[in-house]
Design an enzyme around this catalytic site. Sequence first.
Site, PDB file in Angstrom:
ATOM      1  N   CYS A 243     -15.535   6.768  72.239  1.00  0.00           N
ATOM      2  CA  CYS A 243     -14.340   6.800  71.381  1.00  0.00           C
ATOM      3  C   CYS A 243     -13.245   5.989  72.053  1.00  0.00           C
ATOM      4  O   CYS A 243     -13.022   6.109  73.258  1.00  0.00           O
ATOM      5  CB  CYS A 243     -13.871   8.248  71.203  1.00  0.00           C
ATOM      6  SG  CYS A 243     -12.439   8.396  70.105  1.00  0.00           S
ATOM      7  N   LEU A 244     -12.580   5.162  71.254  1.00  0.00           N
ATOM      8  CA  LEU A 244     -11.530   4.313  71.826  1.00  0.00           C
ATOM      9  C   LEU A 244     -10.343   5.141  72.296  1.00  0.00           C
ATOM     10  O   LEU A 244      -9.510   4.663  73.059  1.00  0.00           O
ATOM     11  CB  LEU A 244     -11.090   3.263  70.793  1.00  0.00           C
ATOM     12  CG  LEU A 244     -12.196   2.295  70.383  1.00  0.00           C
ATOM     13  CD1 LEU A 244     -11.730   1.366  69.288  1.00  0.00           C
ATOM     14  CD2 LEU A 244     -12.725   1.505  71.572  1.00  0.00           C
TER      15      LEU A 244
ATOM     16  N   HIS B 298     -12.128  11.812  62.660  1.00  0.00           N
ATOM     17  CA  HIS B 298     -10.775  11.535  63.182  1.00  0.00           C
ATOM     18  C   HIS B 298      -9.716  11.932  62.154  1.00  0.00           C
ATOM     19  O   HIS B 298      -8.656  12.434  62.508  1.00  0.00           O
ATOM     20  CB  HIS B 298     -10.601  10.048  63.503  1.00  0.00           C
ATOM     21  CG  HIS B 298     -10.999   9.642  64.894  1.00  0.00           C
ATOM     22  ND1 HIS B 298     -10.416  10.154  66.022  1.00  0.00           N
ATOM     23  CD2 HIS B 298     -11.923   8.751  65.325  1.00  0.00           C
ATOM     24  CE1 HIS B 298     -10.973   9.596  67.101  1.00  0.00           C
ATOM     25  NE2 HIS B 298     -11.897   8.738  66.697  1.00  0.00           N
TER      26      HIS B 298
ATOM     27  N   GLN C  31      -5.629   7.138  65.266  1.00  0.00           N
ATOM     28  CA  GLN C  31      -5.771   6.576  66.611  1.00  0.00           C
ATOM     29  C   GLN C  31      -4.667   5.582  66.942  1.00  0.00           C
ATOM     30  O   GLN C  31      -4.440   5.275  68.114  1.00  0.00           O
ATOM     31  CB  GLN C  31      -7.145   5.903  66.768  1.00  0.00           C
ATOM     32  CG  GLN C  31      -8.319   6.886  66.716  1.00  0.00           C
ATOM     33  CD  GLN C  31      -9.632   6.208  66.930  1.00  0.00           C
ATOM     34  OE1 GLN C  31     -10.224   5.670  65.974  1.00  0.00           O
ATOM     35  NE2 GLN C  31     -10.105   6.174  68.150  1.00  0.00           N
TER      36      GLN C  31
ATOM     37  N   GLU D  47     -15.529   8.350  62.293  1.00  0.00           N
ATOM     38  CA  GLU D  47     -14.177   7.967  61.841  1.00  0.00           C
ATOM     39  C   GLU D  47     -13.588   9.002  60.903  1.00  0.00           C
ATOM     40  O   GLU D  47     -12.418   9.346  61.008  1.00  0.00           O
ATOM     41  CB  GLU D  47     -14.213   6.597  61.139  1.00  0.00           C
ATOM     42  CG  GLU D  47     -14.746   5.440  61.975  1.00  0.00           C
ATOM     43  CD  GLU D  47     -14.121   5.324  63.335  1.00  0.00           C
ATOM     44  OE1 GLU D  47     -14.784   4.810  64.249  1.00  0.00           O
ATOM     45  OE2 GLU D  47     -12.968   5.785  63.529  1.00  0.00           O
TER      46      GLU D  47
END
Length: 171
Positions: free
Chosen positions: A92-93, A138, A50, A135
Amino acid sequence: MIRPILIHPDPRLKKVCDPVAQITPEIRQLAADMLETMYDAPGIGLAAPQVGVTKRIIVMDCIKEGDPEPMALVNPEIIWSSEDLSVYEEGCLSIPEQYADVKRPAEVKVRWLGLDGQPQERQFSGLWATCVQHEIDHLDGKLFIDYLGPLKRQMITRKMEKLKRERARAG
Ligand code: K2U
Ligand code: ZN
């Protein structure tokens, strides 16, 4: 240092990340930057891709009884998942302002390397089970929208493309 968070769609968010071979001062600095970036967002989890680093590192803050417990998990692996599932409205950021229900195993057992190089193992439940699975996804290039139907996923992707165009114009 706070690092910019990549916004979906971005090819770097779809890559399968590389394992960390050795815990170096750079890796420790990256984990510190990721925690700083996570708190600033704010969020309760963040994965290295990210912030554009395709390495298998995640950070979380599993607040226990009100005390923050920042964690950095290197090369995390899920070694057991419960049969029971739980549904959580995830965000989600990297997909700001979009939320959707995602069903995941309610409890998971995770093994990882701490920043001290020591192997660790912990069973997570509740929000932290959801967060650690989100996470680790990701790290395998998987986003929570990949669990949604194609129409909802496409709608969210279109919204993010519009957001990125606007941010590019705003400079
Ligand atoms: O990985 C990320 O994008 C950070 C995620 C982590 C997360 C997603 C879903 C459910 C739990 C954690 C979030 O944006 S952190 C923001 C947040 C805060 C409280 C509860 C849920 C999500
Ligand atoms: Zn996310």
